[in-house]
Design an enzyme around this catalytic site. Structure first.
Site, PDB file in Angstrom:
ATOM      1  N   GLY A 231       0.802  -1.224   0.000  1.00  0.00           N
ATOM      2  CA  GLY A 231       0.000   0.000   0.000  1.00  0.00           C
ATOM      3  C   GLY A 231       0.827   1.263   0.000  1.00  0.00           C
ATOM      4  O   GLY A 231       0.331   2.332  -0.328  1.00  0.00           O
ATOM      5  N   GLY A 232       2.088   1.157   0.411  1.00  0.00           N
ATOM      6  CA  GLY A 232       2.986   2.301   0.357  1.00  0.00           C
ATOM      7  C   GLY A 232       2.604   3.418   1.308  1.00  0.00           C
ATOM      8  O   GLY A 232       1.843   3.236   2.274  1.00  0.00           O
TER       9      GLY A 232
ATOM     10  N   CYS B  49       0.740   6.200   0.954  1.00  0.00           N
ATOM     11  CA  CYS B  49      -0.643   6.679   1.018  1.00  0.00           C
ATOM     12  C   CYS B  49      -1.477   5.862   1.986  1.00  0.00           C
ATOM     13  O   CYS B  49      -2.165   6.404   2.844  1.00  0.00           O
ATOM     14  CB  CYS B  49      -1.268   6.652  -0.375  1.00  0.00           C
ATOM     15  SG  CYS B  49      -2.988   7.197  -0.394  1.00  0.00           S
TER      16      CYS B  49
ATOM     17  N   LYS C 257      -5.848  11.927   6.491  1.00  0.00           N
ATOM     18  CA  LYS C 257      -7.161  12.523   6.211  1.00  0.00           C
ATOM     19  C   LYS C 257      -8.232  11.964   7.142  1.00  0.00           C
ATOM     20  O   LYS C 257      -9.227  12.637   7.431  1.00  0.00           O
ATOM     21  CB  LYS C 257      -7.543  12.314   4.751  1.00  0.00           C
ATOM     22  CG  LYS C 257      -6.931  13.351   3.804  1.00  0.00           C
ATOM     23  CD  LYS C 257      -5.451  13.517   4.029  1.00  0.00           C
ATOM     24  CE  LYS C 257      -4.769  14.572   3.246  1.00  0.00           C
ATOM     25  NZ  LYS C 257      -3.311  14.633   3.546  1.00  0.00           N
TER      26      LYS C 257
ATOM     27  N   LEU D 215       1.624  21.648   8.255  1.00  0.00           N
ATOM     28  CA  LEU D 215       0.450  22.467   8.563  1.00  0.00           C
ATOM     29  C   LEU D 215      -0.769  21.604   8.865  1.00  0.00           C
ATOM     30  O   LEU D 215      -1.578  21.943   9.736  1.00  0.00           O
ATOM     31  CB  LEU D 215       0.152  23.413   7.403  1.00  0.00           C
ATOM     32  CG  LEU D 215       1.254  24.415   7.042  1.00  0.00           C
ATOM     33  CD1 LEU D 215       0.742  25.425   6.026  1.00  0.00           C
ATOM     34  CD2 LEU D 215       1.793  25.131   8.277  1.00  0.00           C
TER      35      LEU D 215
ATOM     36  N   GLU E  87       9.336  27.761  11.010  1.00  0.00           N
ATOM     37  CA  GLU E  87       9.626  27.679   9.578  1.00  0.00           C
ATOM     38  C   GLU E  87      10.821  28.563   9.218  1.00  0.00           C
ATOM     39  O   GLU E  87      10.871  29.732   9.594  1.00  0.00           O
ATOM     40  CB  GLU E  87       8.399  28.110   8.774  1.00  0.00           C
ATOM     41  CG  GLU E  87       8.618  28.407   7.310  1.00  0.00           C
ATOM     42  CD  GLU E  87       9.248  27.257   6.533  1.00  0.00           C
ATOM     43  OE1 GLU E  87      10.094  27.524   5.658  1.00  0.00           O
ATOM     44  OE2 GLU E  87       8.901  26.082   6.813  1.00  0.00           O
TER      45      GLU E  87
ATOM     46  N   HIS F 252     -26.690  25.192  -7.902  1.00  0.00           N
ATOM     47  CA  HIS F 252     -26.807  26.080  -6.736  1.00  0.00           C
ATOM     48  C   HIS F 252     -27.412  25.278  -5.582  1.00  0.00           C
ATOM     49  O   HIS F 252     -28.339  24.491  -5.795  1.00  0.00           O
ATOM     50  CB  HIS F 252     -27.696  27.263  -7.070  1.00  0.00           C
ATOM     51  CG  HIS F 252     -28.017  28.115  -5.869  1.00  0.00           C
ATOM     52  ND1 HIS F 252     -27.154  29.064  -5.376  1.00  0.00           N
ATOM     53  CD2 HIS F 252     -29.107  28.121  -5.054  1.00  0.00           C
ATOM     54  CE1 HIS F 252     -27.686  29.640  -4.318  1.00  0.00           C
ATOM     55  NE2 HIS F 252     -28.887  29.092  -4.100  1.00  0.00           N
TER      56      HIS F 252
END
Length: 460
Positions: free
Chosen positions: A40-41, A43, A52, A184, A201, A442
């Site tokens: 899967g590496g 990610c 995420k 971040l 930074e 919309h």
């Protein structure tokens, strides 16, 4: 030593590897796919999937704290169960990894071999005590976090993104060294979980590759949540401070160090190419260790290809997957696909997210083109107002003569999704007027893109 012969060898089971194995398997080729660690590496195991997932948990916590903005109240303070948060991310990892392993196991012509592969020649690989040969070899070994040599670093313990996704404790004070995308995202999520957070930074602004207005707005978003940002850090160093870590920032002797309980090192990544025996195969690398490839992803050795993070032609899961698509299309479908045909979009997954495609303003200005520019605050986007998420802006750059969009940024709610309308138009090489007359749904963030294009004016 006798060698086993295959039609193709794939080194690394990251984003591109299993997909390529699947295509070659379906074409009737005998394939060896070699993985030294986790299928899967990056990610699946330490990158997109778990981070995420953590971002989503942090977003839920943040929304609960903002209940008053939406007309509800939560009794008492929000309680964070970090082991449960980590377990949720770990389940996503394990489910995704198992899915990849099951997929590979179901390929009748493909064999998953566990071990560290090293080249013994242009068409020969050694792994697990045996030699394998194939006329086509594909390198998909990914990358890892850079931990540079900084003063005092050997005296303290620092974390990388790999450590962070497995962390089951809430730091008292997380010091993030590096003000770019990975740093971040972790900074904001851990601030929302309840940690004190400082970003250190070296550059004079965050995410320095972006336009200054994007950098400034991102900094404002993070500082509003109580994250301390210290840019222009010209003397980063580390020392023990009891049970904690002292991080020096500036050379000025009057500048106080940051005292943190945990330090995340997020200053970049490097390719996993330093122990592959590339010299034995005559495969060229650049000064940073990235495998040099041509426009069709072939290395300096005919029949050997490099895909994904190790080739320096993209640093994202989607570019790694596109590398697979290019190679498969050229080898199996009779096409002529090239890396230079790719338009690379990407996102920064703070909240609100940044969706980006194409040139920055500085890059466009250097091109010498006559430029058109438009910008709209998210406070003027109905969907953002309805969600009470109005931070950020959207902007677009276009060529005044060709009427082609050159670049765009959407820093705001849904920006990572809305940017695709612009990305698709750029990929199709359509004039901006075609998108101008689209009729979006919309209420969405995307519905403001035609209006944004109407606002295009000569750049000053």
């Amino acid at each position: 030593m006798s060698a086993r012969a295959f039609d193709a060898i794939i080194i690394g089971a990251g984003q591109a590897g299993p997909s390529l194995a699947g295509r070659l398997n379906d074409a009737g080729m005998r394939v060896a796919i070699i993985e030294r660690h986790l299928v899967g590496g990056t990610c699946v195991n330490t990158g997109c999937k778990p981070t995420k997932t953590l971002v989503a948990s942090a977003y839920a916590v943040h929304t609960a704290r903002r209940g008053g903005d939406y007309g509800f109240a939560v009794d008492g303070p929000i309680q964070i169960d970090m082991p449960a948060v980590a377990a949720r991310a770990r389940k996503v990892i394990l489910d995704s990894r198992a899915g990849n392993e099951t997929w590979l196991a179901g390929m009748t012509n493909a064999e998953l071999i566990r071990g560290h592969a090293r080249f013994a020649g242009p068409n020969t690989v050694e792994v697990a005590g045996e030699q394998l040969t194939a006329p086509r070899i594909f390198i998909n070994v990914g990358g890892r976090a850079v931990v540079p040599d900084m003063p005092g670093l050997g005296d303290v313990t620092v974390l990388t993104n790999t450590d962070m996704v497995a962390l089951e404790v809430l730091p008292r004070h997380l010091v993030v060294v590096g003000g770019s995308y990975i740093g971040l995202e972790f900074a904001q999520m851990y601030r929302r979980f309840g940690a004190e957070v400082t970003i250190v930074e070296r550059s004079d602004r965050l995410i320095a590759r972006e336009d200054p207005d994007v950098s400034a707005e991102v900094r404002t978003i993070l500082e509003r949540e109580g994250i301390a940002v210290r840019t222009g850090a010209d003397c980063i160093g580390f020392a023990r401070n009891g049970d904690e870590i002292s991080v020096s920032v500036h050379c000025d002797g009057n500048s106080a160090p940051v005292i943190g309980s945990h330090v995340l090192m997020a200053v970049g990544r490097r390719p996993n190419t330093d122990d592959l025996g590339l010299d034995a195969a005559g495969i060229d690398v650049d000064a940073r260790g990235y495998i040099t490839v041509d426009d069709r992803l072939q290395t300096s050795v005919p029949g050997v290809y490099a895909l994904g993070d190790c080739n320096g032609r993209g640093a994202f899961t989607h570019t790694a997957y596109n590398d697979f698509e290019i190679v498969a299309a050229n080898l199996l479908d009779g096409e002529d696909r090239r890396v230079t045909q790719r338009l690379t979009g990407y996102a920064l997954y703070i909240d609100p997210p940044l969706g980006r495609i194409g040139m920055t303003e500085a890059e466009a200005a250097r091109s010498g083109r006559r430029l058109l520019h438009a910008k709209r605050a998210m406070t003027r986007v109905g969907r953002a107002v309805e969600k009470a998420e109005t931070q950020g802006f959207m902007k677009v750059l276009a060529d005044a003569d060709t009427r082609r969009i050159l670049g765009a940024a959407i820093l705001g709610t849904g920006g990572d999704e809305a940017i695709h309308g612009i990305l698709d138009m750029m990929n199709a090489d359509q004039p901006l007027d075609a998108l101008r007359w689209a009729v979006p749904i919309h209420p969405t963030v995307s519905e403001l893109i035609p209006t944004l294009l109407l606002d295009l004016r000569p750049a000053t």
